[in-house]
Design a protein around this motif. Structure first.
Motif, PDB file in Angstrom:
ATOM      1  N   SER A 261       0.871  -1.291  -0.097  1.00  0.00           N
ATOM      2  CA  SER A 261       0.008   0.016   0.211  1.00  0.00           C
ATOM      3  C   SER A 261       0.638   0.872   0.195  1.00  0.00           C
ATOM      4  CB  SER A 261      -0.834   0.259   1.087  1.00  0.00           C
ATOM      5  OG  SER A 261      -1.218   1.417   1.419  1.00  0.00           O
ATOM      6  N   PHE A 262       1.503   1.434  -0.729  1.00  0.00           N
ATOM      7  CA  PHE A 262       2.439   2.211  -1.598  1.00  0.00           C
ATOM      8  C   PHE A 262       1.857   3.766  -1.555  1.00  0.00           C
ATOM      9  CE2 PHE A 262       5.556  -1.135  -2.620  1.00  0.00           C
ATOM     10  CZ  PHE A 262       6.510  -1.320  -1.352  1.00  0.00           C
ATOM     11  N   SER A 263       2.207   4.946  -1.345  1.00  0.00           N
ATOM     12  CA  SER A 263       2.058   6.304  -2.069  1.00  0.00           C
ATOM     13  C   SER A 263       3.027   7.403  -2.255  1.00  0.00           C
ATOM     14  CB  SER A 263       1.519   7.194  -0.374  1.00  0.00           C
ATOM     15  OG  SER A 263       1.335   8.827  -0.470  1.00  0.00           O
ATOM     16  N   ARG A 264       3.903   7.263  -2.143  1.00  0.00           N
ATOM     17  CA  ARG A 264       5.552   8.106  -2.344  1.00  0.00           C
ATOM     18  C   ARG A 264       6.196   7.312  -3.618  1.00  0.00           C
ATOM     19  NH1 ARG A 264      10.132   7.786  -2.381  1.00  0.00           N
ATOM     20  NH2 ARG A 264      10.201   6.748  -0.292  1.00  0.00           N
ATOM     21  N   ALA A 265       6.205   5.613  -3.002  1.00  0.00           N
ATOM     22  CA  ALA A 265       6.593   5.350  -4.234  1.00  0.00           C
ATOM     23  C   ALA A 265       6.109   4.934  -5.179  1.00  0.00           C
ATOM     24  CB  ALA A 265       6.697   3.401  -3.556  1.00  0.00           C
ATOM     25  N   LEU A 266       4.762   4.507  -5.349  1.00  0.00           N
ATOM     26  CA  LEU A 266       3.658   4.865  -6.880  1.00  0.00           C
ATOM     27  C   LEU A 266       3.683   5.941  -7.339  1.00  0.00           C
ATOM     28  CD1 LEU A 266       1.487   4.115  -7.973  1.00  0.00           C
ATOM     29  CD2 LEU A 266      -0.345   5.221  -6.880  1.00  0.00           C
ATOM     30  N   THR A 267       4.233   7.286  -6.793  1.00  0.00           N
ATOM     31  CA  THR A 267       4.524   8.411  -7.378  1.00  0.00           C
ATOM     32  C   THR A 267       5.516   8.455  -7.558  1.00  0.00           C
ATOM     33  OG1 THR A 267       3.779  10.209  -5.404  1.00  0.00           O
ATOM     34  CG2 THR A 267       1.663   9.225  -6.970  1.00  0.00           C
ATOM     35  N   GLU A 268       6.691   8.100  -7.393  1.00  0.00           N
ATOM     36  CA  GLU A 268       8.163   8.601  -7.628  1.00  0.00           C
ATOM     37  C   GLU A 268       7.794   7.824  -9.348  1.00  0.00           C
ATOM     38  OE1 GLU A 268      11.648   5.654  -6.844  1.00  0.00           O
ATOM     39  OE2 GLU A 268      10.542   6.112  -5.465  1.00  0.00           O
ATOM     40  N   GLY A 269       8.401   9.269  -9.972  1.00  0.00           N
ATOM     41  CA  GLY A 269       8.558   9.190 -11.473  1.00  0.00           C
ATOM     42  C   GLY A 269       7.544  10.353 -11.607  1.00  0.00           C
ATOM     43  N   LEU A 270       6.540  10.106 -11.740  1.00  0.00           N
ATOM     44  CA  LEU A 270       5.599  11.137 -11.820  1.00  0.00           C
ATOM     45  C   LEU A 270       5.816  12.254 -12.383  1.00  0.00           C
ATOM     46  CD1 LEU A 270       2.564   8.640 -11.510  1.00  0.00           C
ATOM     47  CD2 LEU A 270       3.159   8.144 -13.250  1.00  0.00           C
ATOM     48  N   SER A 271       5.151  13.305 -13.301  1.00  0.00           N
ATOM     49  CA  SER A 271       5.879  14.411 -13.316  1.00  0.00           C
ATOM     50  C   SER A 271       4.476  15.411 -14.358  1.00  0.00           C
ATOM     51  CB  SER A 271       6.717  15.110 -13.950  1.00  0.00           C
ATOM     52  OG  SER A 271       7.545  16.370 -14.468  1.00  0.00           O
ATOM     53  N   ALA A 272       4.028  16.495 -13.584  1.00  0.00           N
ATOM     54  CA  ALA A 272       3.046  17.028 -14.029  1.00  0.00           C
ATOM     55  C   ALA A 272       3.041  17.114 -15.854  1.00  0.00           C
ATOM     56  CB  ALA A 272       2.461  18.951 -13.725  1.00  0.00           C
ATOM     57  N   LYS A 273       4.199  17.626 -16.194  1.00  0.00           N
ATOM     58  CA  LYS A 273       5.050  17.788 -17.205  1.00  0.00           C
ATOM     59  C   LYS A 273       5.340  17.094 -17.912  1.00  0.00           C
ATOM     60  CE  LYS A 273       6.062  22.312 -14.989  1.00  0.00           C
ATOM     61  NZ  LYS A 273       5.291  21.996 -13.666  1.00  0.00           N
ATOM     62  N   GLN A 274       5.330  15.455 -17.397  1.00  0.00           N
ATOM     63  CA  GLN A 274       5.116  15.002 -18.511  1.00  0.00           C
ATOM     64  C   GLN A 274       3.830  14.713 -20.017  1.00  0.00           C
ATOM     65  OE1 GLN A 274       5.305  11.638 -15.730  1.00  0.00           O
ATOM     66  NE2 GLN A 274       7.285  10.802 -16.235  1.00  0.00           N
ATOM     67  N   SER A 275       4.003  14.262 -20.974  1.00  0.00           N
ATOM     68  CA  SER A 275       2.892  14.092 -21.809  1.00  0.00           C
ATOM     69  C   SER A 275       2.184  12.862 -21.228  1.00  0.00           C
ATOM     70  CB  SER A 275       3.228  13.517 -23.478  1.00  0.00           C
ATOM     71  OG  SER A 275       3.789  12.162 -23.458  1.00  0.00           O
ATOM     72  N   ASP A 276       1.416  13.333 -21.632  1.00  0.00           N
ATOM     73  CA  ASP A 276      -0.099  11.877 -21.229  1.00  0.00           C
ATOM     74  C   ASP A 276       1.054  10.509 -21.351  1.00  0.00           C
ATOM     75  OD1 ASP A 276      -1.854  12.950 -20.390  1.00  0.00           O
ATOM     76  OD2 ASP A 276      -3.616  13.489 -21.825  1.00  0.00           O
ATOM     77  N   ALA A 277       1.840  10.174 -22.781  1.00  0.00           N
ATOM     78  CA  ALA A 277       1.779   9.244 -22.877  1.00  0.00           C
ATOM     79  C   ALA A 277       3.183   8.631 -22.200  1.00  0.00           C
ATOM     80  CB  ALA A 277       2.209   8.974 -24.802  1.00  0.00           C
ATOM     81  N   GLU A 278       3.657   9.693 -21.852  1.00  0.00           N
ATOM     82  CA  GLU A 278       4.731   9.192 -20.769  1.00  0.00           C
ATOM     83  C   GLU A 278       4.564   9.226 -19.576  1.00  0.00           C
ATOM     84  OE1 GLU A 278       8.645  12.735 -22.612  1.00  0.00           O
ATOM     85  OE2 GLU A 278       6.526  13.599 -21.704  1.00  0.00           O
ATOM     86  N   PHE A 279       3.243   9.438 -19.030  1.00  0.00           N
ATOM     87  CA  PHE A 279       3.065   9.559 -17.496  1.00  0.00           C
ATOM     88  C   PHE A 279       2.161   8.291 -17.628  1.00  0.00           C
ATOM     89  CE2 PHE A 279      -1.172   9.662 -14.890  1.00  0.00           C
ATOM     90  CZ  PHE A 279      -0.112  10.159 -13.501  1.00  0.00           C
ATOM     91  N   ASP A 280       1.006   8.078 -18.594  1.00  0.00           N
ATOM     92  CA  ASP A 280       0.787   6.146 -18.567  1.00  0.00           C
ATOM     93  C   ASP A 280       1.633   5.515 -18.725  1.00  0.00           C
ATOM     94  OD1 ASP A 280      -1.448   8.095 -18.682  1.00  0.00           O
ATOM     95  OD2 ASP A 280      -2.224   7.818 -20.783  1.00  0.00           O
ATOM     96  N   ALA A 281       3.263   5.680 -19.292  1.00  0.00           N
ATOM     97  CA  ALA A 281       4.032   4.691 -19.437  1.00  0.00           C
ATOM     98  C   ALA A 281       4.945   4.719 -17.851  1.00  0.00           C
ATOM     99  CB  ALA A 281       5.082   4.398 -20.504  1.00  0.00           C
ATOM    100  N   THR A 282       4.693   5.838 -17.344  1.00  0.00           N
ATOM    101  CA  THR A 282       5.896   5.589 -16.346  1.00  0.00           C
ATOM    102  C   THR A 282       4.358   4.800 -15.398  1.00  0.00           C
ATOM    103  OG1 THR A 282       6.591   7.340 -17.189  1.00  0.00           O
ATOM    104  CG2 THR A 282       6.922   6.607 -14.317  1.00  0.00           C
ATOM    105  N   LEU A 283       3.796   5.200 -15.151  1.00  0.00           N
ATOM    106  CA  LEU A 283       2.578   4.651 -14.370  1.00  0.00           C
ATOM    107  C   LEU A 283       2.371   3.075 -14.032  1.00  0.00           C
ATOM    108  CD1 LEU A 283       0.721   5.497 -11.434  1.00  0.00           C
ATOM    109  CD2 LEU A 283      -1.025   5.877 -13.281  1.00  0.00           C
ATOM    110  N   ALA A 284       2.547   2.686 -15.843  1.00  0.00           N
ATOM    111  CA  ALA A 284       2.353   1.577 -15.780  1.00  0.00           C
ATOM    112  C   ALA A 284       3.151   0.619 -15.411  1.00  0.00           C
ATOM    113  CB  ALA A 284       1.672   0.976 -17.492  1.00  0.00           C
ATOM    114  N   ALA A 285       4.475   1.083 -15.664  1.00  0.00           N
ATOM    115  CA  ALA A 285       5.916   0.982 -15.042  1.00  0.00           C
ATOM    116  C   ALA A 285       5.996   0.463 -13.542  1.00  0.00           C
ATOM    117  CB  ALA A 285       7.022   0.880 -16.243  1.00  0.00           C
ATOM    118  N   THR A 286       5.238   1.426 -12.990  1.00  0.00           N
ATOM    119  CA  THR A 286       5.183   1.165 -11.835  1.00  0.00           C
ATOM    120  C   THR A 286       4.695  -0.071 -10.896  1.00  0.00           C
ATOM    121  OG1 THR A 286       5.749   3.609 -11.501  1.00  0.00           O
ATOM    122  CG2 THR A 286       5.323   2.653  -9.778  1.00  0.00           C
TER     123      THR A 286
END
Length: 297
Positions: A261-286
């Motif tokens: 049940s992770f919080s900071r470890a879940l959002t690590e590497g996500l950025s408001a500045k990322q495109s949706d494609a970059e954001f979705d790829a980063t989150l999917a890997a996490t």
């Protein structure tokens, strides 16, 4: 919403619980890690709008589904808002098949006897009633253990169970979170005391009542296996507690039956500045990495 279906997912669903419950005090740091500086908002309303936008972006991302994310813990203000045009808890369950939980504590008292218990919750019954109305399945509340002080640990755990029984009275399943600070020198001893205190409280819990536990990843692998196997414990989930995602995942994979049940470890590497494609790829890997650590045990 079917409570029986949610209970099955909560108890047996593979994956982990996403902690999306940063409160007012931790929101600026969460936004900063997400690439939004304090200079980019001028008051609390704008700050909470930005964090809700971040949470919505996470929840609506294609990888955020019940296949790998068993549940999500919401901040009260998130429960009262909408995601995808629906009340947040309904969107989570109906559209994502993710079980909604609600953070209900009001923060921590000053340290005494090596622990920080929770501040009073005078409006808890009203909050629980609203949560039930929103279709929330359970709750979460956090206290902190900062030393291997038996009296303090027992008092901390007793408070968790006392308030847990109040929450059970509303038909909600409480996640009790007595967090052991990862940096203390006597962490292993504190974890021995914590396990004993929880087992003693479980003995006093009526047979038909079940709780969940959210615990710091232990020094000794499978230290909490006796709690995972306890008939009145629906699930034991792990908090990352300041460990890096890599370290948290490695520790988690060594603990059989424990899920994240992770919080900071879940959002690590996500950025408001990322495109949706970059954001979705980063989150999917996490999500995949945390899921794999959760099912490895």
């Amino acid at each position: 919403m079917s409570n029986a279906e949610m209970a099955r997912q909560a108890e047996f669903g593979e994956g982990f619980i996403a902690a999306l419950d940063q409160s007012g005090g931790s929101t600026p740091k969460a936004l900063r890690l997400y690439g939004i500086e304090e200079s980019e908002y001028s008051n609390d309303d704008e700050m909470f709008d930005l964090i809700h936008a971040m949470r919505s972006r996470i929840v609506m991302s294609p990888a955020f589904t019940g296949d790998k994310v068993m549940g999500a813990i919401l901040f009260e203000m998130t429960m009262d808002r909408e995601i995808g045009g629906k009340p947040s808890a309904r969107y989570l369950w109906e559209d994502r098949r993710v079980v909604p939980f609600l953070k209900v504590d009001n923060g921590l008292e000053e340290a005494a006897d090596g622990v920080q218990v929770m501040k009073p919750m005078p409006t808890l019954d009203e909050v629980c009633a609203r949560a039930v109305g929103h279709g929330v399945f359970g709750t979460k509340m956090r206290s902190v253990i900062g030393a291997a002080n038996a009296e303090g640990v027992e008092r901390n755990v007793a408070q968790q169970f006392e308030i847990g029984r109040q929450i059970l009275g509303h038909g909600l399943v409480p996640i009790l979170e007595p967090e052991v600070t990862i940096s203390i020198p006597d962490k292993a001893e504190a974890e021995d005391m914590l396990r004993s205190a929880i087992l003693a409280q479980l003995e006093a819990l009526p047979d038909d009542q079940r709780i969940m536990l959210k615990l710091t990843l232990p020094e000794m692998d499978n230290h909490y296996k006796v709690l995972i196997d306890h008939p009145q414990v629906m699930r034991v989930v792990a908090l990352s507690g300041g460990y890096s995602r890599e370290e948290a995942n490695a520790r988690l994979a060594r603990n059989t039956g424990m899920i994240a049940s992770f919080s900071r470890a879940l959002t690590e590497g996500l950025s408001a500045k990322q495109s949706d494609a970059e954001f979705d790829a980063t989150l999917a890997a996490t999500i995949t990495s945390i899921y794999e650590a959760s099912v490895a045990g």
